[in-house]
Design a protein around this motif. Structure first.
Motif, short mmCIF file in Angstrom:
data_model
loop_
_atom_site.label_atom_id
_atom_site.label_comp_id
_atom_site.label_asym_id
_atom_site.label_seq_id
_atom_site.Cartn_x
_atom_site.Cartn_y
_atom_site.Cartn_z
N LYS A 78 11.30 -8.59 15.22
CA LYS A 78 12.13 -7.45 14.36
C LYS A 78 12.26 -7.84 12.97
N GLN A 79 12.22 -9.58 12.60
CA GLN A 79 12.69 -9.73 11.60
C GLN A 79 10.66 -9.77 11.08
N ALA A 80 9.75 -10.03 11.61
CA ALA A 80 9.02 -10.55 10.89
C ALA A 80 8.03 -9.22 10.57
N ILE A 81 8.42 -7.92 11.27
CA ILE A 81 8.17 -6.60 10.57
C ILE A 81 8.50 -6.69 9.34
N ALA A 82 10.17 -6.38 9.16
CA ALA A 82 10.94 -6.59 8.13
C ALA A 82 9.94 -7.38 6.82
N ASP A 83 9.65 -8.37 7.13
CA ASP A 83 8.75 -9.29 6.38
C ASP A 83 7.64 -8.75 6.18
N GLN A 84 7.52 -7.77 6.89
CA GLN A 84 5.58 -7.49 6.96
C GLN A 84 5.54 -6.00 6.13
N LYS A 85 6.73 -5.35 5.90
CA LYS A 85 7.26 -4.15 5.35
C LYS A 85 7.59 -4.84 4.00
N SER A 86 8.22 -5.71 3.49
CA SER A 86 8.50 -5.91 2.09
C SER A 86 6.95 -6.70 1.89
N GLU A 87 6.81 -7.78 2.49
CA GLU A 87 5.61 -7.57 1.90
C GLU A 87 4.10 -6.65 0.74
N VAL A 88 4.34 -5.80 2.06
CA VAL A 88 3.60 -4.68 1.77
C VAL A 88 4.08 -3.41 0.68
N ALA A 89 5.12 -3.04 0.52
CA ALA A 89 5.57 -2.75 -0.66
C ALA A 89 5.81 -3.70 -2.41
N ALA A 90 5.62 -4.92 -1.94
CA ALA A 90 5.12 -5.57 -3.77
C ALA A 90 3.79 -5.71 -3.67
N MET A 91 3.24 -5.84 -2.60
CA MET A 91 2.10 -5.38 -3.13
C MET A 91 1.36 -4.23 -3.54
N ARG A 92 2.50 -3.09 -2.90
CA ARG A 92 1.70 -1.87 -3.56
C ARG A 92 2.09 -1.66 -5.15
N ALA A 93 3.85 -2.27 -5.43
CA ALA A 93 4.27 -1.89 -6.35
C ALA A 93 3.62 -2.89 -7.17
N GLU A 94 2.46 -3.89 -7.03
CA GLU A 94 1.81 -4.70 -7.94
C GLU A 94 0.53 -3.58 -7.86
N LEU A 95 0.24 -2.91 -7.44
CA LEU A 95 -1.34 -2.71 -7.86
C LEU A 95 -1.12 -1.24 -8.25
N ASP A 96 0.17 -0.80 -8.53
CA ASP A 96 0.42 0.79 -9.20
C ASP A 96 0.26 0.05 -10.13
N THR A 97 0.88 -1.56 -10.77
CA THR A 97 0.99 -1.87 -11.94
C THR A 97 0.12 -1.87 -12.31
N LYS A 98 -0.73 -2.30 -11.51
CA LYS A 98 -2.67 -3.03 -12.05
C LYS A 98 -3.12 -1.43 -12.44
N ALA A 99 -2.71 -1.04 -11.40
CA ALA A 99 -3.75 0.80 -11.87
C ALA A 99 -3.21 0.95 -12.99
N ASN A 100 -2.03 1.19 -13.69
CA ASN A 100 -1.27 1.66 -14.62
C ASN A 100 -2.13 0.71 -16.07
N ARG A 101 -2.24 0.02 -15.76
CA ARG A 101 -2.28 -0.94 -16.80
C ARG A 101 -4.52 -1.18 -17.37
N ASP A 102 -4.91 -1.09 -16.14
CA ASP A 102 -6.81 -0.40 -16.24
C ASP A 102 -6.85 1.06 -16.29
N ASP A 103 -6.25 1.77 -15.98
CA ASP A 103 -5.70 3.19 -16.74
C ASP A 103 -6.17 3.51 -18.40
N LEU A 104 -5.11 2.55 -18.69
CA LEU A 104 -5.09 2.69 -20.01
C LEU A 104 -5.97 1.37 -21.10
N ASN A 105 -6.47 0.85 -19.96
CA ASN A 105 -7.48 0.03 -20.58
C ASN A 105 -9.07 0.62 -19.78
#
Length: 98
Positions: free
Chosen positions: A31-58
């Protein structure tokens, strides 16, 4: 015999309880490993969204970049229109056929 079977049953029950405790502990780790994976996926998703928005502007074309393209396109369209008008004039004025 019944004392022996009670002892064997008690030993088996103790082993089963030990295995259940191990399984419960393992489930807690999973359960702890799954919770850690979920938080990592959420962080990666936020990073990709930020990068996609930056690339769209460029990727957007500025007016400075579009100016030469606009000039070339308008020049070619003007040239085509002059050719069409010239052809119509040649059709209307039949005396100037070579």
């Amino acid at each position: 015999m019944s004392d022996m079977s009670n002892v064997e049953t008690a030993v088996q029950l103790a082993r089963i309880e030990g295995k259940i405790d191990l399984q419960t502990l393992e489930m807690g780790h999973l359960k702890q490993a799954i919770a850690d994976q979920k938080s990592e996926v959420a962080a990666m998703r936020a990073e990709l969204d930020t990068k996609a928005n930056r690339d769209d502007l460029n990727d957007k074309v500025s007016k400075d970049d579009f100016g030469p393209v606009k000039t070339i396109v308008f020049g070619l369209v003007g040239l085509i229109l002059i050719a069409v008008v010239g052809a119509l004039i040649a059709l209307v004025l039949p005396g100037h056929v070579g």
